[in-house]
Design a protein around this motif. Sequence first.
Motif, PDB file in Angstrom:
ATOM      1  N   ILE A 199       7.068 -31.908 -54.036  1.00 32.10           N
ATOM      2  CA  ILE A 199       8.086 -31.178 -54.805  1.00 32.10           C
ATOM      3  C   ILE A 199       8.365 -29.820 -54.183  1.00 32.10           C
ATOM      4  CG2 ILE A 199       8.562 -30.044 -57.012  1.00 32.10           C
ATOM      5  CD1 ILE A 199       7.057 -32.301 -58.395  1.00 32.10           C
ATOM      6  N   ILE A 200       7.300 -29.078 -53.866  1.00 32.18           N
ATOM      7  CA  ILE A 200       7.481 -27.740 -53.284  1.00 32.18           C
ATOM      8  C   ILE A 200       8.167 -27.836 -51.927  1.00 32.18           C
ATOM      9  CG2 ILE A 200       6.253 -25.730 -52.361  1.00 32.18           C
ATOM     10  CD1 ILE A 200       4.089 -26.284 -54.532  1.00 32.18           C
ATOM     11  N   GLY A 201       7.721 -28.790 -51.111  1.00 33.78           N
ATOM     12  CA  GLY A 201       8.318 -28.962 -49.788  1.00 33.78           C
ATOM     13  C   GLY A 201       9.775 -29.370 -49.853  1.00 33.78           C
ATOM     14  N   LEU A 202      10.117 -30.271 -50.782  1.00 34.28           N
ATOM     15  CA  LEU A 202      11.498 -30.740 -50.893  1.00 34.28           C
ATOM     16  C   LEU A 202      12.405 -29.648 -51.460  1.00 34.28           C
ATOM     17  CD1 LEU A 202      13.121 -33.222 -50.220  1.00 34.28           C
ATOM     18  CD2 LEU A 202      12.596 -34.155 -52.479  1.00 34.28           C
ATOM     19  N   ALA A 203      11.892 -28.884 -52.432  1.00 35.20           N
ATOM     20  CA  ALA A 203      12.678 -27.761 -52.966  1.00 35.20           C
ATOM     21  C   ALA A 203      12.990 -26.755 -51.863  1.00 35.20           C
ATOM     22  CB  ALA A 203      11.918 -27.087 -54.109  1.00 35.20           C
ATOM     23  N   PHE A 204      11.968 -26.459 -51.037  1.00 34.59           N
ATOM     24  CA  PHE A 204      12.152 -25.522 -49.915  1.00 34.59           C
ATOM     25  C   PHE A 204      13.149 -26.092 -48.913  1.00 34.59           C
ATOM     26  CE2 PHE A 204      10.557 -23.498 -45.910  1.00 34.59           C
ATOM     27  CZ  PHE A 204      10.896 -22.196 -46.250  1.00 34.59           C
ATOM     28  N   SER A 205      13.082 -27.402 -48.663  1.00 34.45           N
ATOM     29  CA  SER A 205      14.021 -28.052 -47.731  1.00 34.45           C
ATOM     30  C   SER A 205      15.451 -27.939 -48.241  1.00 34.45           C
ATOM     31  CB  SER A 205      13.647 -29.528 -47.548  1.00 34.45           C
ATOM     32  OG  SER A 205      12.368 -29.678 -46.986  1.00 34.45           O
ATOM     33  N   PHE A 206      15.655 -28.167 -49.542  1.00 42.18           N
ATOM     34  CA  PHE A 206      16.996 -28.056 -50.117  1.00 42.18           C
ATOM     35  C   PHE A 206      17.540 -26.632 -49.986  1.00 42.18           C
ATOM     36  CE2 PHE A 206      16.165 -31.825 -53.161  1.00 42.18           C
ATOM     37  CZ  PHE A 206      16.662 -32.710 -52.226  1.00 42.18           C
ATOM     38  N   ILE A 207      16.667 -25.646 -50.182  1.00 45.83           N
ATOM     39  CA  ILE A 207      17.102 -24.248 -50.042  1.00 45.83           C
ATOM     40  C   ILE A 207      17.507 -23.961 -48.602  1.00 45.83           C
ATOM     41  CG2 ILE A 207      16.321 -21.851 -50.135  1.00 45.83           C
ATOM     42  CD1 ILE A 207      14.571 -22.692 -52.534  1.00 45.83           C
ATOM     43  N   LEU A 208      16.706 -24.440 -47.632  1.00 46.01           N
ATOM     44  CA  LEU A 208      17.011 -24.213 -46.214  1.00 46.01           C
ATOM     45  C   LEU A 208      18.334 -24.861 -45.808  1.00 46.01           C
ATOM     46  CD1 LEU A 208      13.555 -24.688 -44.395  1.00 46.01           C
ATOM     47  CD2 LEU A 208      14.804 -22.550 -44.806  1.00 46.01           C
ATOM     48  N   LEU A 209      18.658 -26.006 -46.408  1.00 48.40           N
ATOM     49  CA  LEU A 209      19.887 -26.712 -46.043  1.00 48.40           C
ATOM     50  C   LEU A 209      21.145 -25.896 -46.335  1.00 48.40           C
ATOM     51  CD1 LEU A 209      19.041 -30.367 -47.161  1.00 48.40           C
ATOM     52  CD2 LEU A 209      19.503 -29.582 -44.831  1.00 48.40           C
ATOM     53  N   ASN A 210      21.022 -24.911 -47.211  1.00 47.06           N
ATOM     54  CA  ASN A 210      22.179 -24.073 -47.519  1.00 47.06           C
ATOM     55  C   ASN A 210      22.559 -23.144 -46.373  1.00 47.06           C
ATOM     56  OD1 ASN A 210      22.929 -24.514 -50.519  1.00 47.06           O
ATOM     57  ND2 ASN A 210      20.702 -24.357 -50.567  1.00 47.06           N
ATOM     58  N   TRP A 211      21.614 -22.902 -45.442  1.00 49.36           N
ATOM     59  CA  TRP A 211      21.902 -21.989 -44.323  1.00 49.36           C
ATOM     60  C   TRP A 211      22.007 -22.694 -42.979  1.00 49.36           C
ATOM     61  CZ3 TRP A 211      17.759 -19.895 -47.657  1.00 49.36           C
ATOM     62  CH2 TRP A 211      18.254 -18.968 -48.576  1.00 49.36           C
ATOM     63  N   VAL A 212      22.013 -24.018 -43.013  1.00 43.89           N
ATOM     64  CA  VAL A 212      22.097 -24.776 -41.764  1.00 43.89           C
ATOM     65  C   VAL A 212      23.505 -24.694 -41.186  1.00 43.89           C
ATOM     66  CG1 VAL A 212      22.163 -27.122 -40.867  1.00 43.89           C
ATOM     67  CG2 VAL A 212      20.207 -26.375 -42.204  1.00 43.89           C
ATOM     68  N   GLU A 213      23.575 -24.464 -39.882  1.00 42.40           N
ATOM     69  CA  GLU A 213      24.884 -24.400 -39.218  1.00 42.40           C
ATOM     70  C   GLU A 213      25.000 -25.389 -38.067  1.00 42.40           C
ATOM     71  OE1 GLU A 213      25.646 -20.403 -38.060  1.00 42.40           O
ATOM     72  OE2 GLU A 213      25.807 -19.643 -40.116  1.00 42.40           O
ATOM     73  N   SER A 214      23.898 -26.007 -37.665  1.00 43.50           N
ATOM     74  CA  SER A 214      23.952 -26.968 -36.569  1.00 43.50           C
ATOM     75  C   SER A 214      23.454 -28.333 -37.043  1.00 43.50           C
ATOM     76  CB  SER A 214      23.084 -26.500 -35.388  1.00 43.50           C
ATOM     77  OG  SER A 214      21.708 -26.656 -35.674  1.00 43.50           O
ATOM     78  N   VAL A 215      23.967 -29.384 -36.414  1.00 41.21           N
ATOM     79  CA  VAL A 215      23.575 -30.745 -36.772  1.00 41.21           C
ATOM     80  C   VAL A 215      22.099 -30.978 -36.473  1.00 41.21           C
ATOM     81  CG1 VAL A 215      23.974 -33.187 -36.283  1.00 41.21           C
ATOM     82  CG2 VAL A 215      25.910 -31.621 -36.423  1.00 41.21           C
ATOM     83  N   PHE A 216      21.593 -30.365 -35.397  1.00 41.93           N
ATOM     84  CA  PHE A 216      20.187 -30.553 -35.021  1.00 41.93           C
ATOM     85  C   PHE A 216      19.257 -30.085 -36.136  1.00 41.93           C
ATOM     86  CE2 PHE A 216      16.239 -28.777 -33.325  1.00 41.93           C
ATOM     87  CZ  PHE A 216      15.710 -29.883 -32.676  1.00 41.93           C
ATOM     88  N   TYR A 217      19.479 -28.873 -36.638  1.00 44.17           N
ATOM     89  CA  TYR A 217      18.617 -28.341 -37.701  1.00 44.17           C
ATOM     90  C   TYR A 217      18.837 -29.095 -39.013  1.00 44.17           C
ATOM     91  CZ  TYR A 217      17.249 -24.516 -34.643  1.00 44.17           C
ATOM     92  OH  TYR A 217      16.724 -23.787 -33.602  1.00 44.17           O
ATOM     93  N   LEU A 218      20.068 -29.533 -39.269  1.00 45.48           N
ATOM     94  CA  LEU A 218      20.347 -30.331 -40.456  1.00 45.48           C
ATOM     95  C   LEU A 218      19.485 -31.593 -40.461  1.00 45.48           C
ATOM     96  CD1 LEU A 218      22.188 -31.112 -42.946  1.00 45.48           C
ATOM     97  CD2 LEU A 218      23.650 -32.282 -41.272  1.00 45.48           C
TER      98      LEU A 218
END
Length: 396
Positions: free
Chosen positions: A279-298
Amino acid sequence: MKKTWLLGFGFFSISIGWSLYNGFVPFFLDHYLTSTALIGFLMTIDNYIALFLQPYIGNRSDRTNTRFGRRMPYLLIGMPIAALFFTLIPFHTSLATLIILMVCMNLSMAIFRSPTIALMPDITPDTKRTKANGVINFMGGCGAILAFTLGSYLYSVEESLPFLVVSAVFLVALFVIFTNIKENRDAIPYSMTTSPKIDYKRELNSTTVFLLAAIFFWFIAIQGMEALFTLYGVNELGLSKSASAFSLAFFSLSFVLSSIPCGLLGAKFGKKKMILIGIIGLAFSFILLNWVESVFYLRAILLAGGMFWACININAYPFIVSTGSEQSFGTRTGLYYFASSLAAIISPPALGLLIDLFGFGILFYAAAVSMLLALACMLKVNNKETLSISPHKLNE
């Protein structure tokens, strides 16, 4: 573990059936309907049926006592009927006949879905259930991958072909399970219950209620994310439709590859710990996805997200059955599907409404908030209540 792999054929058939149904039936509906919303509603028939029928079927299988066992009669009835309606769906002659066939197929699937899943804890000791759930989810994931790869090829050859193949898979899976798993021989001994109704006071203890709430909230996040991700990729990130869909495949593939390892880790370190990590890891992943700008990091974050989702999903079902007695595995399987189906009904339109109001940028923030609500519920789960209740105590 041999029995678990054999039982996995049942989960394999369910997964390949649903994946093919969700992937190709919308094309049939599109021949008759111009409203995407109406098509989407008709494709949620399974969730409405699961919402009301799965808890009943699960509880009824707990109270079934035949020479074939508790669960097997439902497989013997449901799987051949499901195979029949899968065969008939591509040969519909009108919208009315298509909808009738869809409803009949969904009803027949509901007959054996909960009993098939409940067979796992029936034949598996508590200490090995997370490993077993990892195995059957791995096989389910393989079924989904085959549905979208081989199924797509067969559909391009002849529209009815993948449906005929899936019907054959149902019958083969039933043959494998029926000939190799004998409930009266393989099931862990249990005390038969004759109670005609679900004893909600006993079954819905505080641990179960908070766990069902957590299941609801994390499925709100996952169902909404999966339903709306491709639109998010196109509208928010500027990806092509194919690139957006391919990116989501990283999440699914990672989940499949992580299924068995997460089951092993759950058995070693505890189911609740693995769920909390997920849960903690997935919540953090969802937050990070808001700042993704490249397909690689996505795709890298989605790859990690799939692993965290496996930490949650592989350990959740064994956890909820461990909160009750061996007499209630079918009931608890139905309650699990009740919570997940309710989320599947609510999530896409609810998150879609938020997107209409605030734009696509709100999607992963909403998903992260939903995961944090799941975390709050999981922290309320009392470990002491997850011990199986003695049947002697239940009879007092």
